[in-house]
Design a protein around this motif. Structure first.
Motif, PDB file in Angstrom:
ATOM      1  N   UNK A 146      16.324   5.789  16.677  1.00 31.43           N
ATOM      2  CA  UNK A 146      15.180   6.042  15.800  1.00 31.43           C
ATOM      3  C   UNK A 146      13.942   5.231  16.176  1.00 31.43           C
ATOM      4  N   UNK A 147      14.074   4.254  17.059  1.00 33.88           N
ATOM      5  CA  UNK A 147      13.014   3.260  17.245  1.00 33.88           C
ATOM      6  C   UNK A 147      11.691   3.847  17.736  1.00 33.88           C
ATOM      7  N   UNK A 148      11.730   4.811  18.630  1.00 28.95           N
ATOM      8  CA  UNK A 148      10.473   5.397  19.117  1.00 28.95           C
ATOM      9  C   UNK A 148       9.736   6.114  17.988  1.00 28.95           C
ATOM     10  N   UNK A 149      10.483   6.800  17.138  1.00 23.04           N
ATOM     11  CA  UNK A 149       9.881   7.432  15.969  1.00 23.04           C
ATOM     12  C   UNK A 149       9.284   6.364  15.048  1.00 23.04           C
ATOM     13  N   UNK A 150      10.008   5.259  14.901  1.00 19.70           N
ATOM     14  CA  UNK A 150       9.535   4.151  14.081  1.00 19.70           C
ATOM     15  C   UNK A 150       8.138   3.713  14.502  1.00 19.70           C
ATOM     16  N   UNK A 151       7.963   3.573  15.827  1.00 13.46           N
ATOM     17  CA  UNK A 151       6.660   3.145  16.334  1.00 13.46           C
ATOM     18  C   UNK A 151       5.541   4.064  15.884  1.00 13.46           C
ATOM     19  N   UNK A 152       5.798   5.369  15.904  1.00 17.10           N
ATOM     20  CA  UNK A 152       4.775   6.315  15.462  1.00 17.10           C
ATOM     21  C   UNK A 152       4.543   6.240  13.958  1.00 17.10           C
ATOM     22  N   UNK A 153       5.611   6.008  13.193  1.00 16.86           N
ATOM     23  CA  UNK A 153       5.427   5.856  11.743  1.00 16.86           C
ATOM     24  C   UNK A 153       4.447   4.718  11.453  1.00 16.86           C
ATOM     25  N   UNK A 154       4.618   3.600  12.143  1.00 18.62           N
ATOM     26  CA  UNK A 154       3.769   2.439  11.899  1.00 18.62           C
ATOM     27  C   UNK A 154       2.310   2.735  12.236  1.00 18.62           C
ATOM     28  N   UNK A 155       2.094   3.418  13.354  1.00 18.09           N
ATOM     29  CA  UNK A 155       0.725   3.732  13.753  1.00 18.09           C
ATOM     30  C   UNK A 155       0.060   4.661  12.739  1.00 18.09           C
ATOM     31  N   UNK A 156       0.802   5.639  12.243  1.00 18.46           N
ATOM     32  CA  UNK A 156       0.232   6.569  11.264  1.00 18.46           C
ATOM     33  C   UNK A 156      -0.027   5.900   9.918  1.00 18.46           C
ATOM     34  N   UNK A 157       0.676   4.809   9.644  1.00 21.79           N
ATOM     35  CA  UNK A 157       0.470   4.111   8.375  1.00 21.79           C
ATOM     36  C   UNK A 157      -0.745   3.195   8.390  1.00 21.79           C
ATOM     37  N   UNK A 158      -1.282   2.890   9.546  1.00 23.45           N
ATOM     38  CA  UNK A 158      -2.395   1.938   9.635  1.00 23.45           C
ATOM     39  C   UNK A 158      -3.598   2.328   8.773  1.00 23.45           C
ATOM     40  N   UNK A 159      -4.011   3.592   8.738  1.00 26.29           N
ATOM     41  CA  UNK A 159      -5.223   3.925   7.953  1.00 26.29           C
ATOM     42  C   UNK A 159      -5.048   3.810   6.442  1.00 26.29           C
ATOM     43  N   UNK A 160      -3.799   3.764   5.945  1.00 29.46           N
ATOM     44  CA  UNK A 160      -3.596   3.800   4.491  1.00 29.46           C
ATOM     45  C   UNK A 160      -3.112   2.465   3.933  1.00 29.46           C
ATOM     46  N   UNK A 161      -3.190   1.410   4.709  1.00 28.97           N
ATOM     47  CA  UNK A 161      -2.665   0.119   4.268  1.00 28.97           C
ATOM     48  C   UNK A 161      -3.383  -0.430   3.041  1.00 28.97           C
ATOM     49  N   UNK A 162      -4.621  -0.022   2.826  1.00 28.15           N
ATOM     50  CA  UNK A 162      -5.391  -0.563   1.702  1.00 28.15           C
ATOM     51  C   UNK A 162      -5.276   0.279   0.434  1.00 28.15           C
ATOM     52  N   UNK A 163      -4.605   1.398   0.503  1.00 23.59           N
ATOM     53  CA  UNK A 163      -4.524   2.273  -0.672  1.00 23.59           C
ATOM     54  C   UNK A 163      -3.656   1.645  -1.756  1.00 23.59           C
ATOM     55  N   UNK A 164      -3.938   2.010  -3.002  1.00 27.76           N
ATOM     56  CA  UNK A 164      -3.173   1.518  -4.134  1.00 27.76           C
ATOM     57  C   UNK A 164      -1.832   2.247  -4.227  1.00 27.76           C
ATOM     58  N   UNK A 165      -0.863   1.654  -4.934  1.00 27.58           N
ATOM     59  CA  UNK A 165       0.465   2.273  -5.033  1.00 27.58           C
ATOM     60  C   UNK A 165       0.441   3.707  -5.555  1.00 27.58           C
ATOM     61  N   UNK A 166      -0.385   3.980  -6.564  1.00 27.91           N
ATOM     62  CA  UNK A 166      -0.423   5.334  -7.127  1.00 27.91           C
ATOM     63  C   UNK A 166      -0.910   6.334  -6.092  1.00 27.91           C
ATOM     64  N   UNK A 167      -1.955   5.978  -5.365  1.00 25.37           N
ATOM     65  CA  UNK A 167      -2.478   6.872  -4.333  1.00 25.37           C
ATOM     66  C   UNK A 167      -1.437   7.115  -3.241  1.00 25.37           C
ATOM     67  N   UNK A 168      -0.751   6.062  -2.833  1.00 23.51           N
ATOM     68  CA  UNK A 168       0.287   6.201  -1.816  1.00 23.51           C
ATOM     69  C   UNK A 168       1.422   7.085  -2.308  1.00 23.51           C
TER      70      UNK A 168
END
Length: 424
Positions: free
Chosen positions: A130-152
């Motif tokens: 799963x690790x290669x997929x993991x790497x892509x998950x992390x990259x796609x999460x970068x733009x939303x790190x500041x969003x609030x829990x409800x928005x996420x």
């Protein structure tokens, strides 16, 4: 996997007590490590459980397989989102220079995980890495790190419903015969192979980004809550159970009450001769034949909730199970800290444990050895689990951070310092 060492540090510095490190370990959320440790053992069950060597083991073996198959990897993905949140400030997310540094650290880790995943697959370890997929998950999460829990949570919910439908529609004209799989360095040798690898990562692989990001987003939303609060944990448990009932119960109703089985009849009819030979039902064969997504030949396939089916029902139900497990682990983590220390250590060293499991499987599960395990189907799982618990616990007590976790931490922190400083 424990790719993020949230609020953690070694207990000592090669014999010199470090009060700051000790304080950090005490403040660590043991429940997250426990959940991650359970995910590691769940992976062991999926990869080397007794049913792999004796399909007729039944009983406890069947129960374990039900608990581990699909759920362990989804628990990993959900905890990845939790770790991302904890790494970037927890309930008070970082901003400004700190957030820029966090994003660089995550990006560096993503690249390293991507490469490590390809290396494990290239080695020929008998598991879907799963690790290669993991790497892509992390990259796609970068733009939303500041969003609030409800928005996420809203984004995760919408993504969970929409992405399986989008995947199905996109895959229909592709007429993809083979689903599942991961990628290795060999997939980058030619342009067509690289294109196929990219398609597996995003759409048709064992853990496709399109349908797995809801788990990461849900985990990120959870990690933005106050996980030390009893009220929050109670709400998490209730939410998790509710989602599990909604997902799996909704699939059962869709199939058995609202006509889903009739819509699946063409597929079930083709499988009846094989099912009769195997002593199972056609629906059971359908439920067991998914490797990341359902075949795009019948819209009724989206009513399933089987492991690795990638349907809305599976995503919602499995996410609920992951949230409930995490809530329970958070409840018992501090109360049973000493008793559960070995399991928590496995969670803290999950990347190392997962990687070494893959390497060991390559050399232990040889063609000559596998037939012998048929006589003792519990031996591989018991041996791997015990060795992992003892070794991880010992390492954690002596050295703190695991070897691969240490490399990942050092590389990401060093890269962050260099890149953020160069932009300043």
């Amino acid at each position: 996997m424990s790719v993020h060492q949230e609020n953690s540090a070694p207990a000592s510095s090669r014999g010199t007590p470090d009060p700051h490190a000790e304080s950090s370990r005490k403040s660590r959320l043991i429940g997250v490590d426990l959940a991650r440790g359970l995910a590691v053992l769940g992976m062991f069950i999926a990869h080397i459980g007794p049913l792999r060597f004796d399909p007729h083991a039944g009983g406890a073996a069947g129960v374990l397989a039900t608990l581990g198959e699909g759920h362990a990897s989804i628990l990993f993905a959900t905890l990845a989102g939790v770790s991302l949140a904890l790494l970037t400030g927890g309930s008070v997310p970082h901003a400004g220079p700190d957030l820029r540094s966090d994003r660089v650290r995550i990006a560096v880790r993503a690249v390293l995980l991507f490469v490590l995943g390809m290396a494990l697959t290239q080695l020929g370890t008998p598991m879907m890495v799963i690790l290669s997929f993991y790497g892509l998950y992390f990259l796609l999460a970068l733009p939303v790190l500041r969003l609030r829990p409800v928005a996420l949570a809203v984004i995760a919910a919408a993504w969970a419903i929409a992405s399986p439908l989008i995947s199905f529609v996109v895959r229909m004209p592709l007429n993809t015969k083979i689903i599942g799989g991961t990628i290795s360095f060999g997939d980058l040798t030619t342009l067509p192979e690289a294109g196929s690898a990219a398609l597996r990562l995003v759409l048709t692989g064992a853990y496709p980004v399109l349908t797995w990001m809801p788990f990461v987003l849900a985990g990120l939303a959870i990690g933005r809550l106050d996980l030390r609060s009893t009220v929050v944990r109670t709400r998490m448990l209730g939410t998790g159970v509710g989602l599990a009932v909604l997902g799996y119960g909704g699939s059962w109703l869709a199939l058995h009450v609202f006509g889903g089985l009739r819509a699946l009849e063409p597929t079930l009819a083709r499988l009846r001769p094989l099912a009769a030979k195997m002593g199972s039902s056609p629906l059971e064969l359908v439920q067991e034949s998914n490797f990341g997504v359902v075949p795009a030949n019948n819209l009724a396939n989206l009513l399933l909730s089987a492991p690795h089916s990638g349907t809305p029902f599976e995503i919602v139900g499995s996410a609920g199970c992951a949230i409930a497990v995490l809530a329970l682990c958070l409840f018992v983590g501090q109360r049973l800290r000493g008793v559960l220390a070995p399991l928590a250590a496995v969670g803290a060293l999950a990347l190392t444990a997962y990687t070494l499991q893959g390497v060991a499987m390559k050399f232990v599960l040889t063609d000559a050895a596998v037939p012998h395990f048929g006589e003792h189907p519990w031996l591989p799982l018991t041996g791997f689990a015990l060795v992992t618990l003892v070794c991880c616990w010992s390492w954690r007590e002596l050295f703190g951070r695991g070897p691969l976790e240490w490399i990942l931490h050092g590389a990401s922190v060093g890269g962050s310092r260099v890149l953020v400083r160069s932009r300043s």
